[in-house]
Design a protein around this motif. Sequence first.
Motif, PDB file in Angstrom:
ATOM      1  N   TYR A  44     -28.175  14.584  10.786  1.00 32.56           N
ATOM      2  CA  TYR A  44     -29.369  15.088  11.466  1.00 32.56           C
ATOM      3  C   TYR A  44     -29.093  16.514  11.880  1.00 32.56           C
ATOM      4  CZ  TYR A  44     -26.598  13.290  15.386  1.00 32.56           C
ATOM      5  OH  TYR A  44     -25.588  13.013  16.262  1.00 32.56           O
ATOM      6  N   ALA A  45     -29.965  17.112  12.648  1.00 34.37           N
ATOM      7  CA  ALA A  45     -29.847  18.535  12.979  1.00 34.37           C
ATOM      8  C   ALA A  45     -28.478  18.880  13.570  1.00 34.37           C
ATOM      9  CB  ALA A  45     -30.933  18.921  13.981  1.00 34.37           C
ATOM     10  N   GLU A  46     -27.992  20.055  13.184  1.00 29.22           N
ATOM     11  CA  GLU A  46     -26.753  20.554  13.770  1.00 29.22           C
ATOM     12  C   GLU A  46     -26.904  20.525  15.292  1.00 29.22           C
ATOM     13  OE1 GLU A  46     -23.931  24.503  13.551  1.00 29.22           O
ATOM     14  OE2 GLU A  46     -25.339  24.110  11.915  1.00 29.22           O
ATOM     15  N   ARG A  47     -25.851  20.082  15.956  1.00 33.72           N
ATOM     16  CA  ARG A  47     -25.946  19.797  17.392  1.00 33.72           C
ATOM     17  C   ARG A  47     -26.393  21.003  18.214  1.00 33.72           C
ATOM     18  NH1 ARG A  47     -25.220  16.740  13.782  1.00 33.72           N
ATOM     19  NH2 ARG A  47     -23.831  14.978  13.861  1.00 33.72           N
ATOM     20  N   GLU A  48     -25.874  22.177  17.886  1.00 34.16           N
ATOM     21  CA  GLU A  48     -26.278  23.371  18.635  1.00 34.16           C
ATOM     22  C   GLU A  48     -27.767  23.653  18.444  1.00 34.16           C
ATOM     23  OE1 GLU A  48     -24.772  27.904  19.546  1.00 34.16           O
ATOM     24  OE2 GLU A  48     -23.770  26.758  17.970  1.00 34.16           O
ATOM     25  N   LYS A  49     -28.244  23.509  17.224  1.00 33.76           N
ATOM     26  CA  LYS A  49     -29.666  23.729  16.945  1.00 33.76           C
ATOM     27  C   LYS A  49     -30.526  22.676  17.642  1.00 33.76           C
ATOM     28  CE  LYS A  49     -33.085  24.333  13.364  1.00 33.76           C
ATOM     29  NZ  LYS A  49     -33.378  24.449  11.957  1.00 33.76           N
ATOM     30  N   LEU A  50     -30.052  21.451  17.638  1.00 36.30           N
ATOM     31  CA  LEU A  50     -30.785  20.347  18.259  1.00 36.30           C
ATOM     32  C   LEU A  50     -31.071  20.633  19.739  1.00 36.30           C
ATOM     33  CD1 LEU A  50     -29.952  16.675  17.595  1.00 36.30           C
ATOM     34  CD2 LEU A  50     -30.378  17.414  19.906  1.00 36.30           C
ATOM     35  N   LEU A  51     -30.176  21.378  20.386  1.00 36.57           N
ATOM     36  CA  LEU A  51     -30.310  21.668  21.817  1.00 36.57           C
ATOM     37  C   LEU A  51     -30.888  23.056  22.087  1.00 36.57           C
ATOM     38  CD1 LEU A  51     -26.845  20.214  22.866  1.00 36.57           C
ATOM     39  CD2 LEU A  51     -29.095  19.158  23.226  1.00 36.57           C
TER      40      LEU A  51
ATOM     41  N   GLU B 199     -27.941  25.909  30.579  1.00 38.74           N
ATOM     42  CA  GLU B 199     -27.097  26.619  29.612  1.00 38.74           C
ATOM     43  C   GLU B 199     -25.618  26.274  29.816  1.00 38.74           C
ATOM     44  OE1 GLU B 199     -27.602  28.883  26.908  1.00 38.74           O
ATOM     45  OE2 GLU B 199     -29.550  27.910  27.020  1.00 38.74           O
ATOM     46  N   GLU B 200     -25.183  26.190  31.059  1.00 41.00           N
ATOM     47  CA  GLU B 200     -23.789  25.820  31.339  1.00 41.00           C
ATOM     48  C   GLU B 200     -23.479  24.417  30.826  1.00 41.00           C
ATOM     49  OE1 GLU B 200     -23.030  26.381  35.514  1.00 41.00           O
ATOM     50  OE2 GLU B 200     -23.268  28.560  35.355  1.00 41.00           O
ATOM     51  N   LEU B 201     -24.399  23.487  31.048  1.00 46.90           N
ATOM     52  CA  LEU B 201     -24.204  22.122  30.563  1.00 46.90           C
ATOM     53  C   LEU B 201     -24.156  22.093  29.033  1.00 46.90           C
ATOM     54  CD1 LEU B 201     -23.997  19.066  31.174  1.00 46.90           C
ATOM     55  CD2 LEU B 201     -26.499  19.000  30.978  1.00 46.90           C
ATOM     56  N   LYS B 202     -25.084  22.799  28.409  1.00 49.05           N
ATOM     57  CA  LYS B 202     -25.119  22.847  26.946  1.00 49.05           C
ATOM     58  C   LYS B 202     -23.811  23.442  26.406  1.00 49.05           C
ATOM     59  CE  LYS B 202     -27.840  25.815  24.871  1.00 49.05           C
ATOM     60  NZ  LYS B 202     -29.023  26.499  24.325  1.00 49.05           N
ATOM     61  N   ASN B 203     -23.330  24.508  27.007  1.00 50.08           N
ATOM     62  CA  ASN B 203     -22.078  25.128  26.572  1.00 50.08           C
ATOM     63  C   ASN B 203     -20.884  24.209  26.802  1.00 50.08           C
ATOM     64  OD1 ASN B 203     -23.362  27.446  25.664  1.00 50.08           O
ATOM     65  ND2 ASN B 203     -23.143  28.491  27.619  1.00 50.08           N
ATOM     66  N   GLU B 204     -20.896  23.457  27.909  1.00 57.68           N
ATOM     67  CA  GLU B 204     -19.824  22.488  28.161  1.00 57.68           C
ATOM     68  C   GLU B 204     -19.814  21.410  27.078  1.00 57.68           C
ATOM     69  OE1 GLU B 204     -18.418  19.228  31.548  1.00 57.68           O
ATOM     70  OE2 GLU B 204     -20.016  20.645  32.042  1.00 57.68           O
TER      71      GLU B 204
ATOM     72  N   SER C 290     -18.571  22.992  23.792  1.00 53.99           N
ATOM     73  CA  SER C 290     -17.118  23.221  23.903  1.00 53.99           C
ATOM     74  C   SER C 290     -16.354  21.916  23.746  1.00 53.99           C
ATOM     75  CB  SER C 290     -16.775  23.858  25.248  1.00 53.99           C
ATOM     76  OG  SER C 290     -17.283  25.157  25.320  1.00 53.99           O
ATOM     77  N   GLY C 291     -16.906  20.849  24.291  1.00 58.74           N
ATOM     78  CA  GLY C 291     -16.289  19.528  24.132  1.00 58.74           C
ATOM     79  C   GLY C 291     -16.258  19.087  22.683  1.00 58.74           C
ATOM     80  N   LEU C 292     -17.309  19.426  21.926  1.00 53.94           N
ATOM     81  CA  LEU C 292     -17.321  19.117  20.495  1.00 53.94           C
ATOM     82  C   LEU C 292     -16.209  19.874  19.775  1.00 53.94           C
ATOM     83  CD1 LEU C 292     -21.118  19.140  19.536  1.00 53.94           C
ATOM     84  CD2 LEU C 292     -19.642  17.162  19.919  1.00 53.94           C
TER      85      LEU C 292
END
Length: 156
Positions: A18-25, A91-96, A99-101
């Motif tokens: 499915y959509a690339e995770r960064e794009k999905l968010l 944005e901080e949550l999305k970046n966390e 980064s975890g990925l």
Amino acid sequence: MGLNDYEKWDHLFIRGEYAEREKLLSGLTLDEVNALPSEKLHSIYYELWHITKWQSFVVNNDPGEYDRWISSGKQFPQFPEKPADSYNEWEELKNEFLSGLKKAMKLTRSPEILAGIAADGYTMEDNLLSLALHNAYHLGKIVAVRQMIYAWPPKE
């Protein structure tokens, strides 16, 4: 021709099925990440918060992190107590999460780490496979909420 090990993990965590995770968010406003299209659903922020906390437990493989969470009196990372207060918090949550990925992908590069026994008694490979499934489940819920609030697909 089959995928090599790195490609398999990349497929599970970053861009497969499915959509690339960064794009999905991507491309969401604060109102959209906090939207509750139904009282039966969680917001996008709540879903991502949940998977980010769980992902942290898995990739950090730190039994103390789990113990500290439990001793704080909070229930295991279900969902946050309140919506995001600011776009920066989102944005901080999305970046966390992203980064975890990357940290999960780094772990997959070592056969020794994958075969090692994690803090919960399973192998790290087992835990990472479980994490990929857990992420997929909740990311699917995020896409469903995005569809319900007319925020899907992400704007280019």
